[in-house]
Motif scaffolding. Sequence first.
Motif, PDB file in Angstrom:
ATOM      1  N   GLY A 166      34.047  31.114  35.467  1.00 36.34           N
ATOM      2  CA  GLY A 166      34.968  32.218  35.222  1.00 36.34           C
ATOM      3  C   GLY A 166      34.343  33.593  35.193  1.00 36.34           C
ATOM      4  O   GLY A 166      35.069  34.587  35.093  1.00 36.34           O
ATOM      5  N   VAL A 167      33.009  33.700  35.272  1.00 36.45           N
ATOM      6  CA  VAL A 167      32.372  35.025  35.199  1.00 36.45           C
ATOM      7  C   VAL A 167      32.684  35.839  36.444  1.00 36.45           C
ATOM      8  O   VAL A 167      33.139  36.984  36.380  1.00 36.45           O
ATOM      9  CB  VAL A 167      30.857  34.871  34.996  1.00 36.45           C
ATOM     10  N   THR A 168      32.428  35.251  37.589  1.00 38.07           N
ATOM     11  CA  THR A 168      32.677  35.991  38.829  1.00 38.07           C
ATOM     12  C   THR A 168      34.165  36.204  39.063  1.00 38.07           C
ATOM     13  O   THR A 168      34.565  37.221  39.640  1.00 38.07           O
ATOM     14  CB  THR A 168      32.070  35.233  40.017  1.00 38.07           C
ATOM     15  N   LYS A 169      34.982  35.296  38.634  1.00 40.86           N
ATOM     16  CA  LYS A 169      36.421  35.467  38.815  1.00 40.86           C
ATOM     17  C   LYS A 169      36.947  36.644  38.008  1.00 40.86           C
ATOM     18  O   LYS A 169      37.778  37.427  38.470  1.00 40.86           O
ATOM     19  CB  LYS A 169      37.130  34.184  38.421  1.00 40.86           C
ATOM     20  N   GLU A 209      37.995  44.381  41.904  1.00 32.45           N
ATOM     21  CA  GLU A 209      38.751  44.217  43.147  1.00 32.45           C
ATOM     22  C   GLU A 209      37.811  43.893  44.304  1.00 32.45           C
ATOM     23  O   GLU A 209      37.904  44.444  45.408  1.00 32.45           O
ATOM     24  CB  GLU A 209      39.572  45.472  43.459  1.00 32.45           C
ATOM     25  N   VAL A 210      36.888  42.977  44.016  1.00 33.70           N
ATOM     26  CA  VAL A 210      35.929  42.491  45.002  1.00 33.70           C
ATOM     27  C   VAL A 210      36.146  40.990  45.132  1.00 33.70           C
ATOM     28  O   VAL A 210      36.353  40.306  44.119  1.00 33.70           O
ATOM     29  CB  VAL A 210      34.479  42.801  44.554  1.00 33.70           C
ATOM     30  N   PRO A 211      36.113  40.455  46.342  1.00 38.58           N
ATOM     31  CA  PRO A 211      36.314  39.008  46.489  1.00 38.58           C
ATOM     32  C   PRO A 211      35.316  38.202  45.664  1.00 38.58           C
ATOM     33  O   PRO A 211      34.144  38.569  45.539  1.00 38.58           O
ATOM     34  CB  PRO A 211      36.129  38.780  47.999  1.00 38.58           C
ATOM     35  N   ASP A 212      35.808  37.089  45.124  1.00 37.42           N
ATOM     36  CA  ASP A 212      34.965  36.243  44.286  1.00 37.42           C
ATOM     37  C   ASP A 212      33.794  35.661  45.069  1.00 37.42           C
ATOM     38  O   ASP A 212      32.685  35.528  44.553  1.00 37.42           O
ATOM     39  CB  ASP A 212      35.815  35.127  43.687  1.00 37.42           C
ATOM     40  N   ARG A 213      34.031  35.343  46.332  1.00 33.31           N
ATOM     41  CA  ARG A 213      32.960  34.765  47.148  1.00 33.31           C
ATOM     42  C   ARG A 213      31.826  35.761  47.349  1.00 33.31           C
ATOM     43  O   ARG A 213      30.654  35.380  47.466  1.00 33.31           O
ATOM     44  CB  ARG A 213      33.511  34.326  48.505  1.00 33.31           C
ATOM     45  N   VAL A 214      32.148  37.059  47.405  1.00 32.20           N
ATOM     46  CA  VAL A 214      31.109  38.075  47.547  1.00 32.20           C
ATOM     47  C   VAL A 214      30.224  38.102  46.310  1.00 32.20           C
ATOM     48  O   VAL A 214      28.988  38.162  46.401  1.00 32.20           O
ATOM     49  CB  VAL A 214      31.750  39.458  47.802  1.00 32.20           C
ATOM     50  N   LEU A 215      30.844  38.057  45.135  1.00 32.04           N
ATOM     51  CA  LEU A 215      30.060  38.076  43.904  1.00 32.04           C
ATOM     52  C   LEU A 215      29.207  36.813  43.773  1.00 32.04           C
ATOM     53  O   LEU A 215      28.057  36.869  43.315  1.00 32.04           O
ATOM     54  CB  LEU A 215      30.999  38.208  42.708  1.00 32.04           C
ATOM     55  N   ARG A 216      29.739  35.671  44.197  1.00 34.05           N
ATOM     56  CA  ARG A 216      28.949  34.438  44.118  1.00 34.05           C
ATOM     57  C   ARG A 216      27.748  34.503  45.069  1.00 34.05           C
ATOM     58  O   ARG A 216      26.652  34.039  44.736  1.00 34.05           O
ATOM     59  CB  ARG A 216      29.833  33.230  44.454  1.00 34.05           C
ATOM     60  N   ARG A 217      27.971  35.036  46.236  1.00 34.94           N
ATOM     61  CA  ARG A 217      26.862  35.149  47.189  1.00 34.94           C
ATOM     62  C   ARG A 217      25.791  36.112  46.681  1.00 34.94           C
ATOM     63  O   ARG A 217      24.587  35.885  46.846  1.00 34.94           O
ATOM     64  CB  ARG A 217      27.384  35.607  48.556  1.00 34.94           C
ATOM     65  N   ILE A 218      26.220  37.211  46.066  1.00 32.01           N
ATOM     66  CA  ILE A 218      25.257  38.156  45.505  1.00 32.01           C
ATOM     67  C   ILE A 218      24.442  37.494  44.400  1.00 32.01           C
ATOM     68  O   ILE A 218      23.222  37.675  44.302  1.00 32.01           O
ATOM     69  CB  ILE A 218      25.992  39.409  44.990  1.00 32.01           C
ATOM     70  N   TRP A 219      25.118  36.698  43.555  1.00 29.50           N
ATOM     71  CA  TRP A 219      24.386  36.001  42.485  1.00 29.50           C
ATOM     72  C   TRP A 219      23.399  34.988  43.064  1.00 29.50           C
ATOM     73  O   TRP A 219      22.268  34.854  42.595  1.00 29.50           O
ATOM     74  CB  TRP A 219      25.385  35.304  41.567  1.00 29.50           C
ATOM     75  N   LYS A 220      23.802  34.298  44.104  1.00 28.19           N
ATOM     76  CA  LYS A 220      22.925  33.310  44.721  1.00 28.19           C
ATOM     77  C   LYS A 220      21.709  33.983  45.348  1.00 28.19           C
ATOM     78  O   LYS A 220      20.579  33.479  45.236  1.00 28.19           O
ATOM     79  CB  LYS A 220      23.709  32.526  45.768  1.00 28.19           C
TER      80      LYS A 220
END
Length: 654
Positions: free
Chosen positions: A261-264, A271-282
């Motif tokens: 739920g952090v990235t969501k 207002e940034v896609p969740d997949r973008v934030l997950r990729r940045i974290w990875k």
Amino acid sequence: MAGFDLPEGEIEGAGRAGGGNGGGGRGNVHGGGTHDHEAGGSRSVRQSPLGFAGTHDHEAGGSGSSSGNGSARQSRLGLAGRGRACSQYNAGGRIFGASSRLGLAGRGRACSQYNAGGSFFDASDNSRTGRLGLAGRGRGFFDVRGNVSTASPSARLGLAGRGRGQGDWSDFHESTTHKRGREEGDHVGGGGHEGPVFGSDDHLDDTGGGNDEELEEEYTTGIDLNEFANKKRRTFYSDDTKRSFYCMILARNGPGHLKFGVTKQLSQELEVPDRVLRRIWKNGLGGIGNVVNKKAGRCGRKRVELDAASLVAIPLPQRTTLRDVAANLNMSLTTVHARLQQKEFRHHTSDLKPDLTLANLKARIRYCLDNLEPHSLPDDPTFKAMFNVVHIDEKWFYRTRKSQGFYMGNNEENPKRSTRNKNYIEKIMFLAAVARPRFDSDGNCTFDGKIGIWAYVEWVPAKRKSPNRPKGTLELKPCTSVGLEKSREYLIMKVLPAIKAKWPAEDRMNTIYIQQDNAKTHVQPTDPAVCAAAMSDGWDIRVVFQPPNSPDTNILDLGLFNCIQSLFQKKMPNNLREIVTKVEAAFQEYHANKGNRIFLTHMACMREIIRQKGSIHYALPHIKKKVMERSGILPIRLIVEPEFVQAAIEHLNS
């Protein structure tokens, strides 16, 4: 089409044709009466051939769909056989894409927007380049739903026979079924599903017709095509933005595994896609330095380089214009011009210079060495201040130029300029005399150096009458030729009296030199009449020559005449009298500081002459005189390197 009768019963195409959406490779198209391609009384486009069998094409346009809405112009429809189609096919009354192709049976190929449920399929959701065969060996992409299609744009579907691809076959619900290879079944392969193409009683009869009024009433709500066509493109974030996102995730999550739920939550806030934030974290697991934009920095066409060696190898006569350079380098003109703007090569205007002999070269060196302060040699060669030198020279001033540029308003009338003969424009020769201006310690001008400027004109009585004046009226006539006598007259009667009248009183006891060029019409330094007039009243004024073929050693030729002419041309005289008055006014208008800077340019030119051992082929030096003048550090005299002075002396004595 109206007036085109077809046999009742079944119409079978050549090459695996089927009437339904399936059927196992060979099917029938059931007509049910006379097949005229009409839609609720509406007619198809004129001259639109319809081929039901064989390899015919169909061009449907105008009002060719069931509800009366216009199909795509220049579309092609092959209903059976090996026909190919680019059709707008509508079972519910809506219009489909103009670029689709539909083959309903046989080996037809299509990229179709097909609607069996009455709803509109967005053209941007379906493939524009897909291929659809409803029966036989067709390939393509097919989606039949009651709602908007969202199938993959790259899918290919064969509904019957040896079809290949991926499709979605649903009846008023959204579900996706992926089938690949050669399959058989109810929906893909061989089961057959008759009706949706032409056999649906709800929307189309065998002729493609229907109740237009009911369909129009059912589909009255419009759809904004821009909503589907203008899709938002992918957003590329900068490295700093990505690092800020990573820091936000790290602050909420902490090190270690990414929590649920952090990235969501951040996605909703930023207002940034969740997949973008997950990729940045990875990417940041290996360190924040890995959170960078991996998009290529240099995209597009590769830079066309200009080879400097190839440019130099081109003969000079073949590179006088940019077009010639581009042709010889096998490059486009715009590319060559862009490289010129980027200063990868330069444009040079070559001026004709006097042809100097060996004697001329030595005279130039000697002139420059004589203008050095004797006490500064040999360690610190410094030029004289030249406050006691008066430069004189002649110049023609024309009434107007052959071409003159102006900046005009859009609705302003263009100026009208005319003359009897543009090769013989009125002109007058002037003699000018200038000295170096002088300033006090506060920078105030105490002597502007403007000795005077005089026109070579005569007042002659008119020999005959005219409508403009009676006979005997004095008229201003320019001197057509200036000889030795005229030069002596002006020197004695105008130049010398002006020097004695305007020269600073504190410097009258020093020697004054009048420098002139080597024209044959100029008086000699030993001319008795000139010497007598120069030595009268206790003055010590001497006439000297400048080096032959050396206009760069005269202040007037270096820049003062250009300054006066620029001011004079703005006044635009209309006759000879105005030429005289406006040239004199321009002479008085130029600023004394400009004359002082030109004397420094004269010293810089003499320094180049010493460096080049008398040559006239050198670049005019720029020493930023205006910058130094604004800063209050403008020098009075310039220095020259001792080694160049020594080399010039050795060259002079060799």
